[in-house]
Structures are given as structure tokens and as C-alpha cells.
Design a protein around this motif. Structure first.
Motif, PDB file in Angstrom:
ATOM      1  N   LYS A 112      47.187  42.134  43.828  1.00 34.52           N
ATOM      2  CA  LYS A 112      48.530  42.222  43.267  1.00 34.52           C
ATOM      3  C   LYS A 112      48.650  43.426  42.334  1.00 34.52           C
ATOM      4  N   PHE A 113      49.597  44.289  42.612  1.00 36.63           N
ATOM      5  CA  PHE A 113      49.977  45.353  41.692  1.00 36.63           C
ATOM      6  C   PHE A 113      51.482  45.254  41.491  1.00 36.63           C
ATOM      7  N   ASP A 114      51.899  44.794  40.305  1.00 34.03           N
ATOM      8  CA  ASP A 114      53.339  44.728  40.076  1.00 34.03           C
ATOM      9  C   ASP A 114      53.747  45.421  38.787  1.00 34.03           C
ATOM     10  N   GLN A 115      52.753  46.079  38.104  1.00 35.46           N
ATOM     11  CA  GLN A 115      53.097  46.783  36.881  1.00 35.46           C
ATOM     12  C   GLN A 115      53.638  48.167  37.223  1.00 35.46           C
ATOM     13  N   ASP A 142      43.929  39.955  36.935  1.00 32.72           N
ATOM     14  CA  ASP A 142      44.006  38.603  37.508  1.00 32.72           C
ATOM     15  C   ASP A 142      42.628  38.192  38.008  1.00 32.72           C
ATOM     16  N   SER A 189      40.732  41.429  39.034  1.00 32.85           N
ATOM     17  CA  SER A 189      41.390  42.557  39.690  1.00 32.85           C
ATOM     18  C   SER A 189      41.764  43.635  38.678  1.00 32.85           C
ATOM     19  N   GLN A 201      44.550  44.604  37.625  1.00 34.15           N
ATOM     20  CA  GLN A 201      45.578  44.182  36.661  1.00 34.15           C
ATOM     21  C   GLN A 201      45.123  43.005  35.812  1.00 34.15           C
TER      22      GLN A 201
END
Lengths: 565, 187
Positions: free
Chosen positions: B58-61, A213, A209, A211
Motif C-alpha cells: 500500500k502506498f497512499d501517502q 504497515d 512496509s 509506509q
């Protein structure tokens, strides 16, 4: 006006508008009249009849109908057990998913055989592609066809004549599958496929992904199964979270199509009755009663979900979208509430939001829909359940006004009433006894770890599970840890009883009535196609179904509601 | 009964042929005509797959528009919601913790402005969208982090806001993956 509200108004209006002509078409199919699809289906059906040695013009008595229905169902059960317990090594299993344990296979086989589609497994990790298509999807077609065929037998028995010959079961069954379920499922599958639902034979994909992952995406022949699971009030989804999954239900348009597919046949069957018997007023009376109940559940649920969770409001944050736990942004809280009620008043049980996270009273309305189980109801069987309530209402109102209880020119007597009462009370018994036993086991072994939520809501999880099983619905408060032998076996038994007795009962009553002398309508006849009688049926439904459950609802959702004030 | 069983066998076989073989095959054929040939639509950047358009990730930054909490951590090998009841005390503690975390990462935002979707898990755990409000509330943080003007970011969110169906039906939404890809392009 709010676009979320407009969306659900459109979904409902569009569905009813399409259900009326569909009802007319279904009536023609069962009456054996010509339709425009004859050139396609006549040859197919002829081939079916010739190869399996069926003479479709050979009429059956109600008992012969039941033998034929139960025999073929028994066969499907063994087919399902075989596939589920061996799918691990059978071909077409790209993700290498395992075979099922015997108790899980028992529960799943029963669940799909009875058109319930309770799922104690998760599609992505618990089923091979072969299992999804050759076992689950196959049963979704044929069990929906079984329910419709049973309903057609009752339609036939309601004609104004005295006979014990009620058409041919196989004829009704095949025509329901090929002429109604197949084209509609195909259409739904096609629409969602063009909107982005996968229909391929590839195994899981893996990628990195944005980020960084590493994640996987499940794929497969999803669209084919989703079409029939919505149309046939089956509800057993391809992916674990059913139509909340962004691949199973990718857009607002697919949501409208899928939610409409849930109720279109149940509503169409009501109109089919009117066209078939040429008693359109009777259809409108039934449709009116069903819709009244539906709206009474729908309005508060939409309102409560759009208001949001009061406990979260107390934390001081904005809930402009309503209660969003367990819901998807692309549908919003209104369309999720609409789906929740639609799927529970019918016996569909697919979901586009997690019912365990609904606000307390919305969860209660979902349960009430299943407890009544005949406000639209399942394909075919919804009308059969309603028929039972009509028989009871005819009897009670007949006694109230001092007239002989008659329905469509046939006298209702003790034998029919006994059957109707047993069927009506069985549902209550199965739900309440099941919940009571589970609660007892839980209280004796608090460490058993079934419940995902404490207190009142935990009780609701168990109550919901048996309600859903007995209504052959298949949705769940999915927090319940239900893949254990206790739940697999106990809900399995509840599902069998609550499927076949409510089919046997109405067919028996209709068969017995059809054999009685026909009494032409006179001044002394209680009119059953009036709004007065409609209200009577509604009252019977409320008293028999809803009030029996009030104490248990008070312990679960109602107590939770007041504890959050 | 015996003759019924034999009939049932033959009929079942024919039904398997029609519903299990022919029906899916015809659909697989039609899938070739569908916009993405019946496959999951992946998005590539510099020749590498970075995500599926319809599947949330998921984007948590702080440098990205964050996606919603997920009960399955956005791994689409499975799917799932939290299944927490609305009155569950543990669940409400989680929500409170998410609110506190959000306030730490987004200084200057008032609590009452936080949309609930950012602190509640979706049904699938794979929700690919945010509401426009859910994206706009994160503009200040990203502007600070990336040294991009707020106006530009607001414009970006507006450009990625998908309208209701036919402008009339259903909610507005923003696809987070597409938004973040465009954000990385922004200089």
C-alpha cells in the motif's frame, strides 16, 4: 500493432504449434508404440503394474472399464474427505490453518475429485501444505488421468473393427499420468519457479512496509501445484485469487505459459485422435469446429474488455488500458480476456482476472463457453462431450438426407441416441434447475446475503456458479457468498452428476458401437470429415447448448448490458 | 468389484508416492537452482526487509507514487478482488469517490487524464505494478511535495518502465516498490 493483441496471438499460435506434435506423441502412447521417453517410464510403469498386480495386456469391456474407473474414484473421495477434515492437526501446517467443516470438505472433495476445482475456501487461510499437496494436487493428477483414460477407451472403440475388448483401463490411466501429465506439469512448474513463483516449505512471512504497515506474505510449495492445475484442466489455485496472484503468475512470460497449458492437452487430444485412427481429416474437422466457436467468443470479449466499463467512461476518466477492475497491470485487459475465454471453453477454471467484474457480455461469453463445454473442453472429457454432439449431428443429418446414420462405419440406433440425448440435456437441466432453486430461495429470503451485487448481475452470479459446477469448470463470480451448506451441498451434487454421467454415456455409446458390425464406406455413407458436416455439428451445438440457455442469459448479462447503455 | 478395490488401493498408494512425495521433492531440489532458490524475493533497505519484489504494497501517502486500490488492503496473508459487477451502483459510487479524492490530492490534473487503473481495484489486491501513465500522472504532485524537478521524476519513471516481453508482447509496467525506493534515494 498493439503489444497486448500481439501477446494473445503469440499465446494461441504457440500453443497450437506445440499441440500437434504432442497429439502425435499421445497417440503413440495410447497405441503402445515406442516413444523417446520409454527408457524413463517403462521401468516406472512396470514397477507400478507389478506391485499393484495389474496385467496391462488384459483387455476390458466397456462395463469393466467403468467399474474400474468408478471404484478407484470412490476410494479417492474418502482419502480427500479424511485429509480435509483433519488437516488442522495433521503435520505440515505451518500457518495453523483449520480443518474443514463437513459440508465444505464434502464440496471440496467432490470438486477436486471431479476435476472441477470449484473453491469455496481460500488457499492461504483454508488449506494446510499437507492438504494442498497430498489431497488437492494428488487429485489434480489422477482425475486428469481418469478423464484422459476415459477418452482413450473411446478412441480405442472407434477403430474399424468389431470387438468388445477395449484395452486396459489401468494401463491408459497410468500412462496418461506418467507420460503426459507428469512431464508437462514438471516443465511448467520449472518455468514459473525460475520466474519467481515460490517452491519452498516456509510458513507466512511478516514484515513492515515502506509506509510502516505490518503485512504478511503467504508462501509454500506453490509451483508444484500450479504446474498440474494448469496442465490437467483442473484450475484450483494455490492462492485464493488463483493466477491473478503475483506469486502464482508473476510475469507476462508465466502468463503465456500458464494460459497455453490450459488448452494444450485438450487441443492435442483432438490431433491424437487423428493420428491414432489415421483419420487426420476428422481431427481437422473437429479442431475447426472447436476453433470457430472459440474465436467467436474470444473476439468480442477482447474487444469489450479493451473498451472498458461504459459506466466508468461516463464519469469522464481515461480507460486507455480497458476495464481494469479485477485485472492486473502486468497482463492487461487483452490477455485477461483471452484467459477468461480459454479457461471457460475448457473445463480449467483458473483465472488471472476476476470474472465477477468482467463487463456484462464478456461474462456471458465466459458462461456460454461452459454451457457448451466442448470447444476444446477438459483433458479427455472435452472430446467426450464433443463426441456426444457428433453422434447427435450424425443422427440428425442422416435423417435429413435420408441416409442411415453411420459414424465411422457403425450404425447409430435408438439406444445410442437415447444415451446421447440424456447426456446432452442433463447439463442444461442441472444448470437451469439449480439456478431456479437458488433464485427461489433468494427471493423468499432476500436477507440471506449471498449476493455481492444487486439486480441482473446478482442473478448472473448464481447462474455462473451452477454453470461452472455443471461444466466441471470451477471458476466463479467470486462475489457470491458460497461457503454455506446450501451452496456447498447443492453444487456438490451437481458436480458429481455432471462429471460421471458424461463419462459413462460416451463410453457406453462407444462400447456398444464397437460391438456392432463394421460397414465399409460406400457411396451411401455420410462423410463425417468434411466442412459441411463440421458446420452441421456446429449448428447442433448452437441449437442444443446455446439456445437452451438464451432465456436465462437474457435475464442476467444481456439485461445488464442494456441497462448500462 | 472386490479385486478391483484391492487393485485400486495399491495403485492409489503408488500414485501418492510418485505425485505427492517424489514429484514435489524433485521440484524442491531444482528450486535450489532457481534465481531466488524458490523463495519469495524480498527487498531490503538498511538491513531491514521493506517488501517483496513481486507483491504489491500500500502506498497512499502524497510523497510516494500511489499504488492501486486493493480489496484486501495489500495484506498478502490473503488475496482478493472486489468482485464488484460493472453496473453495481455502490461500486460506481466508490469509483466516483476515488476520482474525487485523486483530484483533491493532485490539483491541476484534468479528470479525463486519470487512468482507470488508479481508481479500480486489481484482481489479486496485491498488484505490484502501475502502467507508465499511472505513474507519470502523479509526477506533478510528488514534485511539489518533495521539491524535486519534474524532469528528474519523469526520468526516474522512464528508467523503471519495464518493456513488453521481447519488446513485442504484453503491456508496459512500472514496479511501484522499486520506483518508490529509488524515489527515496533521489535528492
Amino acid at each position: 500493432m498493439n503489444t497486448e493483441i500481439l501477446g494473445i496471438v503469440l499465446s494461441f499460435a504457440l500453443t497450437v504449434a506445440l499441440a500437434i506434435p504432442l497429439g502425435k506423441y499421445i497417440a503413440k502412447v495410447y497405441a503402445g508404440k515406442p516413444t523417446s521417453l520409454d527408457p524413463i517410464f517403462n521401468p516406472v510403469e512396470k514397477l507400478f503394474f507389478r506391485l499393484s498386480g495389474i496385467n496391462p495386456t488384459q483387455e476390458m469391456t466397456w462395463k469393466q472399464h467403468l467399474v474400474a474407473l468408478l471404484t478407484i474414484n470412490l476410494l479417492w473421495f474418502f482419502w480427500a474427505m479424511f485429509i480435509l477434515m483433519n488437516q488442522g492437526w495433521l503435520p505440515w501446517n505451518p500457518d495453523g490453518n483449520p480443518s474443514m467443516s463437513p459440508d465444505l470438505a464434502f464440496n471440496t472433495a467432490i470438486s477436486f475429485l471431479v476435476n472441477c476445482n470449484l473453491q469455496h475456501y481460500s488457499g492461504e487461510s483454508g488449506m494446510s501444505y499437507l492438504g494442498q499437496i497430498s489431497c488437492l494436487m494428488f487429485l489434480q493428477f489422477v482425475t486428469a488421468g481418469t478423464g484422459m483414460a476415459a477418452c482413450a477407451v473411446v478412441f480405442n472403440a472407434m477403430k474399424e473393427r468389431t470387438t468388445d475388448k477395449l484395452g486396459n483401463f489401468y494401463d491408459y490411466f497410468i500412462k496418461s499420468c506418467t507420460r503426459v501429465l507428469l512431464p508437462l506439469s514438471f516443465l511448467v512448474a520449472l518455468i514459473i519457479m525460475f520466474q519467481g513463483t515460490p517452491m519452498n516449505v516456509e510458513g507466512k512471512a511478516s514484515f513492515i512496509s515502506m509506509q510502516g504497515d505490518t503485512v504478511q506474505v503467504s508462501r509454500g510449495p506453490a509451483a508444484a501445484l500450479i504446474g498440474i492445475k494448469q496442465i490437467g484442466t483442473n484450475g484450483g489455485g494455490y492462492f485464493g485469487v488463483n493466477s491473478a496472484h503475483p506469486l502464482e503468475n508473476p510475469t507476462y512470460l508465466t502468463n503465456i505459459v500458464e494460459v497455453g497449458s490450459i488448452i494444450i492437452i485438450p487441443i492435442a487430444m483432438v490431433f491424437a485422435l487423428g493420428f491414432y485412427l489415421q483419420r487426420k481429416r476428422l481431427s481437422w474437422m473437429i479442431f475447426g469446429v472447436m476453433t470457430l466457436g472459440f474465436i467467436l467468443f474470444l473476439l468480442p470479449t477482447v474487444y469489450l474488455e479493451m473498451q472498458g466499463n461504459p459506466a466508468i467512461s461516463q464519469m469522464g476518466i481515461g480507460q486507455h488500458l480497458g476495464s481494469m477492475e479485477g485485472k492486473e497491470i502486468r497482463f492487461g485487459s487483452a490477455a485477461s480476456a483471452f484467459w477468461a475465454i480459454t479457461t471457460t471453453v475448457t473445463s480449467n477454471g483458473s483465472v488471472n482476472a476476476m470474472h465477477d467484474s468482467l463487463t456484462p457480455l464478456s461474462g456471458m461469453f465466459a458462461m456460454l463457453g461452459m454451457m457448451i463445454n466442448s470447444l476444446y473442453g477438459g483433458v479427455g472429457v472435452g472430446f467426450l462431450n464433443f463426441y456426444i454432439f457428433v453422434i447427435i449431428a450424425v443422427f440428425i443429418s442422416g435423417l435429413m438426407v435420408g441416409r442411415t446414420p453411420e459414424f465411422l462405419g457403425k450404425k447409430i440406433e435408438a439406444r445410442e441416441m437415447k444415451i446421447a440425448t440424456i447426456v446432452a440435456l442433463l447439463h442444461t437441466l442441472l444448470i437451469l434447475a439449480g439456478t431456479a432453486i437458488a433464485s427461489y430461495v433468494f427471493v423468499r429470503n432476500p436477507s440471506i446475503g449471498w449476493l455481492n451485487n444487486p439486480q441482473f448481475h446478482g442473478f448472473s452470479e448464481m447462474l455462473y456458479e451452477y454453470t461452472s459446477s455443471s461444466a466441471n469448470n470451477g471458476s466463479g463470480f467470486e462475489g457470491l457468498g458460497d461457503n454455506t451448506p446450501f451452496w456447498n451441498i447443492s453444487t456438490g451434487i451437481v458436480m458429481i452428476l455432471s462429471r460421471f454421467l458424461p463419462i459413462i454415456g460416451p463410453i457406453a455409446i462407444a462400447g456398444i458401437l464397437a460391438n456392432k458390425k463394421f460397414i465399409p464406406e460406400s457411396a451411401g455413407t455420410l462423410k463425417t470429415d468434411t466442412s459441411t458436416f463440421g458446420l452441421m455439428v456446429f449448428a447442433v451445438i448452437l441449437i442444443v447448448a446455446a439456445l437452451s440457455f438464451f432465456p436465462s442469459l437474457a435475464l442476467g448479462p444481456i439485461a445488464e448490458y442494456f441497462s448500462m447503455k | 468389484m472386490k479385486s478391483q478395490l484391492f487393485t485400486a488401493f495399491k495403485l492409489t498408494f503408488l500414485c501418492l508416492l510418485l505425485f505427492v512425495v517424489i514429484y514435489p521433492l524433485v521440484l524442491l531440489g531444482f528450486a535450489k537452482l532457481a534465481p531466488n532458490q524458490g523463495k519469495v524475493k524480498f527487498i531490503e533497505r538498511q538491513g531491514k526487509i521493506v517488501g517483496a519484489e513481486n507483491v504489491g504494497q500500500k502506498f497512499d501517502q502524497d510523497r510516494y507514487f500511489n499504488s492501486r486500490p486493493s480489496a484486501v488492503n495489500y495484506n498478502a496473508a490473503g488475496s482478493g478482488g472486489s468482485n464488484k459487477g460493472p453496473s453495481n451502483p455502490d461500486y460506481l459510487k466508490d469509483v466516483q469517490a476515488r476520482i474525487d479524492t485523486f483530484l483533491v490530492h493532485n490539483p491541476g490534473i484534468k479528470k479525463s487524464e486519470i487512468p482507470s487503473e488508479l481508481v479500480t481495484a486489481s484482481g489479486s489486491g496485491l498488484d505490484p505494478h502501475l502502467s507508465p501513465a499511472g505513474a507519470l500522472i502523479q509526477v506533478d504532485r510528488i514534485a511539489l511535495f518533495r521539491h524535486i524537478s519534474k524532469e528528474k521524476l519523469v526520468q526516474l519513471v522512464d528508467a523503471h518502465t519495464e518493456k513488453p516481453l521481447l519488446g513485442l508482447f504484453g503491456p508496459e509496467r512500472v514496479n511501484i516498490l522499486k520506483l518508490n525506493l529509488a524515489l527515496d534515494e533521489l535528492k
